[in-house]
Motif scaffolding. Structure first.
Motif, short mmCIF file in Angstrom:
data_model
loop_
_atom_site.label_atom_id
_atom_site.label_comp_id
_atom_site.label_asym_id
_atom_site.label_seq_id
_atom_site.Cartn_x
_atom_site.Cartn_y
_atom_site.Cartn_z
N TYR A 1 0.85 -1.20 0.00
CA TYR A 1 0.00 0.00 0.00
C TYR A 1 0.88 1.25 0.00
N PRO A 2 0.44 2.33 -0.66
CA PRO A 2 1.23 3.56 -0.67
C PRO A 2 1.43 4.11 0.75
N GLY A 3 2.67 4.48 1.06
CA GLY A 3 2.99 5.07 2.35
C GLY A 3 3.39 4.08 3.42
N VAL A 4 3.29 2.79 3.14
CA VAL A 4 3.63 1.76 4.14
C VAL A 4 5.07 1.31 3.93
N ARG A 5 5.84 1.30 5.03
CA ARG A 5 7.23 0.84 4.98
C ARG A 5 7.36 -0.63 5.30
N LYS A 6 6.69 -1.05 6.39
CA LYS A 6 6.83 -2.41 6.88
C LYS A 6 5.59 -2.79 7.66
N VAL A 7 5.25 -4.07 7.64
CA VAL A 7 4.07 -4.56 8.37
C VAL A 7 4.47 -5.82 9.14
N GLU A 8 4.04 -5.87 10.39
CA GLU A 8 4.21 -7.07 11.21
C GLU A 8 2.82 -7.52 11.63
N ALA A 9 2.54 -8.79 11.46
CA ALA A 9 1.22 -9.32 11.82
C ALA A 9 1.38 -10.59 12.63
N GLU A 10 0.49 -10.75 13.59
CA GLU A 10 0.49 -11.96 14.41
C GLU A 10 -0.95 -12.43 14.56
N LEU A 11 -1.19 -13.64 14.13
CA LEU A 11 -2.50 -14.26 14.28
C LEU A 11 -2.48 -15.13 15.54
N THR A 12 -3.43 -14.90 16.41
CA THR A 12 -3.52 -15.69 17.64
C THR A 12 -4.94 -16.20 17.79
#
Length: 179
Positions: free
Chosen positions: A106-117
């Motif tokens: 997505y525009p403007g996003v550097r990095k994403v961290e996601a955790e599914l619990t």
């Protein structure tokens, strides 16, 4: 800032320790290594030694607690499906990878961290989005809600998937490239 201060403190302690070793081994001729550190030869009262030992112990335990808090803890669970065709196993961390790759685009996003619990039938998604300082956070959140999450819910067959999103914003695109 935290890393800088920790690095600076480590450097100061390293220099102080090196100086103490050099003086103790006699490599600094200006300092008499046999001279007492403090004037006088009397031992302090015994209660002073006990207080110093107690304070040192508490400080050591607090340092250990802080050190253990720095170790990342990833709790990945394995979800299982079984039907007439067979059984499927999927790690929750593996399930989040395509979603994080999509949101990173997505525009403007550097990095994403996601955790599914949570269980497969009602999972929770904790999302940390690192964005540029001039990014449209509302637009990013809208795209996550309108595009990314519905696809993830469909892929996981989990319509009750709940998500929390945390934004971390860099000062500007130039600052983000430096780090």
């Amino acid at each position: 800032m935290n890393r800088f201060l920790l690095g600076l403190l480590g450097l100061v302690l390293l220099i102080a320790g090196g100086a103490a070793v050099a003086i103790g081994l006699g490599y600094v001729p200006q300092v008499d290594r046999s001279a007492p550190l403090v004037p006088g030869t009397e031992m302090p009262p015994s209660w002073v030694l006990w207080v110093v030992a107690a304070v040192a112990t508490v400080l050591a335990l607090l340092c250990l607690r802080w050190l253990f808090a720095q170790v990342p803890r990833r709790r990945t669970t394995t979800w299982r499906w079984a039907d007439e065709a067979g059984a499927t196993r999927l790690s929750s961390s593996t399930a989040a990878v395509p979603f994080t790759q999509e949101v990173t685009g997505y525009p403007g996003v550097r990095k994403v961290e996601a955790e599914l619990t949570g269980p497969r039938t009602a999972p929770n998604l904790a999302l940390v989005v690192r964005a540029h300082g001039d990014a449209d956070l509302r637009g990013i959140r809208r795209r996550i809600d309108d595009e990314g999450l519905p696809r993830l819910r469909e892929a996981l067959e989990a319509p009750d998937l709940r998500a929390t999103v945390e934004f971390r914003v860099a000062a500007s695109k130039a600052d983000a490239r430096v780090h």
